[in-house]
Design a protein around this motif. Structure first.
Motif, mmCIF file in Angstrom:
data_model
loop_
_atom_site.group_PDB
_atom_site.id
_atom_site.type_symbol
_atom_site.label_atom_id
_atom_site.label_comp_id
_atom_site.label_asym_id
_atom_site.label_seq_id
_atom_site.Cartn_x
_atom_site.Cartn_y
_atom_site.Cartn_z
ATOM 1 N N ASP A 1 -13.465 -11.072 -7.822
ATOM 2 C CA ASP A 1 -12.339 -11.257 -8.751
ATOM 3 C C ASP A 1 -11.005 -10.806 -8.163
ATOM 4 O O ASP A 1 -10.108 -10.349 -8.884
ATOM 5 N N THR A 2 -10.856 -10.898 -6.856
ATOM 6 C CA THR A 2 -9.591 -10.554 -6.203
ATOM 7 C C THR A 2 -9.258 -11.642 -5.189
ATOM 8 O O THR A 2 -10.157 -12.267 -4.621
ATOM 9 N N PRO A 3 -7.975 -11.868 -4.941
ATOM 10 C CA PRO A 3 -7.608 -12.824 -3.887
ATOM 11 C C PRO A 3 -7.951 -12.258 -2.515
ATOM 12 O O PRO A 3 -8.026 -11.037 -2.336
ATOM 13 N N LEU A 4 -8.163 -13.149 -1.561
ATOM 14 C CA LEU A 4 -8.534 -12.678 -0.231
ATOM 15 C C LEU A 4 -7.398 -11.906 0.421
ATOM 16 O O LEU A 4 -7.604 -10.854 1.010
ATOM 17 N N ALA A 5 -6.159 -12.406 0.290
ATOM 18 C CA ALA A 5 -4.998 -11.733 0.874
ATOM 19 C C ALA A 5 -4.464 -10.680 -0.081
ATOM 20 O O ALA A 5 -4.512 -10.831 -1.307
ATOM 21 N N ASN A 6 -3.953 -9.597 0.499
ATOM 22 C CA ASN A 6 -3.429 -8.479 -0.278
ATOM 23 C C ASN A 6 -2.031 -8.160 0.258
ATOM 24 O O ASN A 6 -1.882 -7.539 1.306
ATOM 25 N N ILE A 7 -0.992 -8.608 -0.451
ATOM 26 C CA ILE A 7 0.386 -8.502 0.021
ATOM 27 C C ILE A 7 1.084 -7.332 -0.674
ATOM 28 O O ILE A 7 0.981 -7.179 -1.899
ATOM 29 N N PRO A 8 1.808 -6.483 0.090
ATOM 30 C CA PRO A 8 2.546 -5.372 -0.555
ATOM 31 C C PRO A 8 3.616 -5.896 -1.507
ATOM 32 O O PRO A 8 4.317 -6.867 -1.203
ATOM 33 N N GLU A 9 3.769 -5.244 -2.647
ATOM 34 C CA GLU A 9 4.768 -5.616 -3.647
ATOM 35 C C GLU A 9 5.512 -4.363 -4.092
ATOM 36 O O GLU A 9 4.910 -3.312 -4.321
ATOM 37 N N GLN A 10 6.829 -4.496 -4.228
ATOM 38 C CA GLN A 10 7.655 -3.371 -4.670
ATOM 39 C C GLN A 10 7.592 -3.259 -6.188
ATOM 40 O O GLN A 10 7.996 -4.167 -6.913
ATOM 41 N N ARG A 11 7.074 -2.135 -6.656
ATOM 42 C CA ARG A 11 6.945 -1.886 -8.085
ATOM 43 C C ARG A 11 7.505 -0.500 -8.405
ATOM 44 O O ARG A 11 6.948 0.508 -7.983
ATOM 45 N N GLY A 12 8.580 -0.478 -9.122
ATOM 46 C CA GLY A 12 9.189 0.799 -9.469
ATOM 47 C C GLY A 12 9.769 1.497 -8.251
ATOM 48 O O GLY A 12 10.573 0.934 -7.505
ATOM 49 N N LEU A 13 9.339 2.725 -8.026
ATOM 50 C CA LEU A 13 9.865 3.532 -6.931
ATOM 51 C C LEU A 13 9.007 3.464 -5.676
ATOM 52 O O LEU A 13 9.271 4.200 -4.718
ATOM 53 N N ASN A 14 8.009 2.629 -5.665
ATOM 54 C CA ASN A 14 7.113 2.595 -4.509
ATOM 55 C C ASN A 14 6.566 1.179 -4.332
ATOM 56 O O ASN A 14 6.805 0.292 -5.141
ATOM 57 N N TYR A 15 5.819 1.003 -3.265
ATOM 58 C CA TYR A 15 5.147 -0.252 -3.009
ATOM 59 C C TYR A 15 3.684 -0.135 -3.428
ATOM 60 O O TYR A 15 3.059 0.914 -3.247
ATOM 61 N N LYS A 16 3.170 -1.201 -3.989
ATOM 62 C CA LYS A 16 1.769 -1.266 -4.385
ATOM 63 C C LYS A 16 1.080 -2.369 -3.591
ATOM 64 O O LYS A 16 1.724 -3.235 -3.014
ATOM 65 N N GLU A 17 -0.232 -2.310 -3.615
ATOM 66 C CA GLU A 17 -1.072 -3.284 -2.919
ATOM 67 C C GLU A 17 -0.847 -3.164 -1.404
ATOM 68 O O GLU A 17 -0.147 -2.279 -0.928
ATOM 69 N N GLY A 18 -1.444 -4.065 -0.654
ATOM 70 C CA GLY A 18 -1.320 -4.041 0.789
ATOM 71 C C GLY A 18 -2.009 -2.838 1.406
ATOM 72 O O GLY A 18 -2.756 -2.098 0.761
ATOM 73 N N ILE A 19 -1.747 -2.634 2.667
ATOM 74 C CA ILE A 19 -2.308 -1.515 3.424
ATOM 75 C C ILE A 19 -1.187 -0.552 3.776
ATOM 76 O O ILE A 19 -0.176 -0.957 4.368
ATOM 77 N N ARG A 20 -1.357 0.692 3.408
ATOM 78 C CA ARG A 20 -0.356 1.706 3.739
ATOM 79 C C ARG A 20 -0.796 2.478 4.978
ATOM 80 O O ARG A 20 -1.867 3.080 5.003
ATOM 81 N N VAL A 21 0.045 2.436 5.989
ATOM 82 C CA VAL A 21 -0.189 3.221 7.204
ATOM 83 C C VAL A 21 0.660 4.479 7.093
ATOM 84 O O VAL A 21 1.898 4.410 7.081
ATOM 85 N N SER A 22 0.032 5.631 7.001
ATOM 86 C CA SER A 22 0.758 6.885 6.789
ATOM 87 C C SER A 22 1.627 7.228 7.993
ATOM 88 O O SER A 22 1.330 6.833 9.134
ATOM 89 N N PRO A 23 2.734 7.957 7.777
ATOM 90 C CA PRO A 23 3.575 8.376 8.907
ATOM 91 C C PRO A 23 2.800 9.202 9.935
ATOM 92 O O PRO A 23 3.087 9.121 11.140
ATOM 93 N N GLU A 24 1.828 10.001 9.477
ATOM 94 C CA GLU A 24 1.050 10.825 10.412
ATOM 95 C C GLU A 24 0.236 9.955 11.367
ATOM 96 O O GLU A 24 0.237 10.175 12.583
ATOM 97 N N LEU A 25 -0.448 8.956 10.818
ATOM 98 C CA LEU A 25 -1.243 8.072 11.662
ATOM 99 C C LEU A 25 -0.356 7.265 12.593
ATOM 100 O O LEU A 25 -0.640 7.159 13.797
ATOM 101 N N MET A 26 0.730 6.705 12.067
ATOM 102 C CA MET A 26 1.607 5.878 12.896
ATOM 103 C C MET A 26 2.245 6.701 14.014
ATOM 104 O O MET A 26 2.371 6.232 15.155
ATOM 105 N N ALA A 27 2.661 7.946 13.716
ATOM 106 C CA ALA A 27 3.268 8.791 14.737
ATOM 107 C C ALA A 27 2.263 9.101 15.852
ATOM 108 O O ALA A 27 2.615 9.091 17.035
ATOM 109 N N CYS A 28 1.012 9.369 15.473
ATOM 110 C CA CYS A 28 -0.013 9.634 16.481
ATOM 111 C C CYS A 28 -0.254 8.411 17.365
ATOM 112 O O CYS A 28 -0.375 8.525 18.596
ATOM 113 N N VAL A 29 -0.321 7.234 16.742
ATOM 114 C CA VAL A 29 -0.556 6.011 17.511
ATOM 115 C C VAL A 29 0.582 5.762 18.485
ATOM 116 O O VAL A 29 0.358 5.486 19.673
ATOM 117 N N ILE A 30 1.825 5.874 18.011
ATOM 118 C CA ILE A 30 2.978 5.606 18.874
ATOM 119 C C ILE A 30 3.044 6.610 20.021
ATOM 120 O O ILE A 30 3.231 6.237 21.184
#
Length: 388
Positions: free
Chosen positions: A229-258
């Motif tokens: 009962d969900t679509p295959l694609a999951n696109i981030p959407e701006q709702r209120g003060l934050n983004y919902k849906e999609g995949i969130r990559v935390s600053p900690e993980l991204m900083a380590c990768v970079i």
């Protein structure tokens, strides 16, 4: 008896037995003293604590975890997080390192200058400082409410980077990755087996067929693993003060990768540059004599020979880079090392948890070196070696 002791083999055997016995005695002494100290402090040894609930949270987890989860699950979360970080950082480091290594041997003055600056800057700045720098940069990005999506699907915010994703189960993703890994292993096996004995055109056709079958199988794994009962694609959407849906990559993980990717790329670039310089000039001249283009000479002569030369050194570099994932503790990324450190503070089972940490890294790094050594055996020159 005197003649018996004059025998060199007997003396050598006696020395070895005495040396090993001394080591065993020291180990036994450490164990006895350690047990006595634990008993004196009223602390119990053993691994029974792994079934107790942790009572503390983990900010990033690839599997379901809660404060009531046992210690063994928290440790599993840490191992998976470290593997995930390594799976992201090492390929990026490889691609960037090869690109910079090519730039440094391209013969173009501007490209060589840019490659040299990259290596000299990122290789000589400590990794921990680079990590803190990139973490500060990522935290300094605008708040979600002030950020407009890029191309309608990407959002770069101070709370993390939001990417489009798929509404599929984790098991289907793992299965799809295993299918692609099996296809790659079959590719290496057939390359030195069947494909070395058939015409090149037929081998090329079979390679394309193998990748096509693997790709379709991976897509089917993701399709059948879709959450109902969900679509295959999951696109981030701006709702209120934050983004919902999609995949969130935390600053900690991204900083380590970079940080790990760029720092490792600087070393890999030098390894690749040394590999290109070790390829005999006669090989390139032979390619020109045969009428090959510059790209054909690079892709079919210089690159394959350079990879064969540098592969053993790259294996050591990959093992070192994976061990570098432990720097995540500096910015509270919950990797294997941080989970073990937190577990030690919470449970007091120091010896057992350090043993788990050492055993985990030993198993992971040995697996990396074992797999890559098999790859090295598959691509190395057979019989006579490369000669100038």
């Amino acid at each position: 008896m005197a003649s018996f002791l004059k025998d060199k083999r007997v003396r050598d055997t006696g020395y070895q037995v005495a040396f090993v016995g001394a080591i065993v005695a020291v180990v036994i002494a450490f164990v006895v003293v350690g047990k006595a100290n634990l008993d004196a402090q009223g602390m119990t040894s053993g691994f029974g604590f792994l079934e107790r609930s942790t009572g503390w949270r983990i900010s990033f987890s690839l599997i379901e975890y809660s404060t009531s989860s046992p210690y063994w699950k928290a440790i599993l979360v840490g191992i998976l997080n470290s593997l995930f970080l390594g799976a992201l950082a090492l390929p990026v480091a490889t691609v960037v390192g090869i690109a910079v290594g090519v730039m440094r041997t391209s013969g173009n003055g501007m490209a060589e200058l840019m490659g040299t600056c990259f290596v000299e800057v990122f290789r000589n700045v400590p990794l921990i400082l680079q990590l803190l720098f990139w973490y500060t940069v990522l935290l300094g990005l605008p708040a979600p409410r002030d950020t407009a999506p890029v191309l309608g699907v990407f959002a770069f915010t101070g709370r993390g980077i939001y990417l489009p994703g798929l509404n599929v189960t984790g098991g289907s993703v793992v299965l799809a990755v295993c299918v692609l890994a099996a296809a790659f292993a079959a590719l290496l096996w057939l390359r030195n087996g069947r494909w070395s004995k058939v015409p090149a055109a037929q081998a090329r056709k079979e390679r394309l067929m193998l990748w096509a079958v693997a790709g379709v199988a991976a897509v089917l794994c993701l399709w059948f693993g879709r959450i109902p009962d969900t679509p295959l694609a999951n696109i981030p959407e701006q709702r209120g003060l934050n983004y919902k849906e999609g995949i969130r990559v935390s600053p900690e993980l991204m900083a380590c990768v970079i940080a790990i990717a760029i720092y490792g790329a600087a070393y890999i670039a030098e390894i690749v540059r040394a590999g290109f310089n070790a390829v005999p000039r006669g090989q390139t001249e032979a390619g020109h004599a045969l009428g090959l283009t510059s790209w054909q000479i690079f892709s079919r002569i210089r690159m394959p020979l350079a990879l064969r030369i540098v592969m053993p050194t790259l294996i050591n570099q990959y093992v070192w880079l994976f061990k570098a994932t432990t720097i995540g503790i500096a910015i509270s990324f919950t990797d294997f090392f941080m989970v073990i450190s937190t577990a030690i503070n919470q449970s007091g089972q120091t010896l057992e948890l350090i043993a788990i940490l050492m055993g985990g890294f030993l198993a992971i790094n040995y697996t990396i070196s074992f797999v890559l050594n098999r790859v090295n055996d598959a691509i190395k020159l057979k019989g006579t070696q490369l000669r100038i």
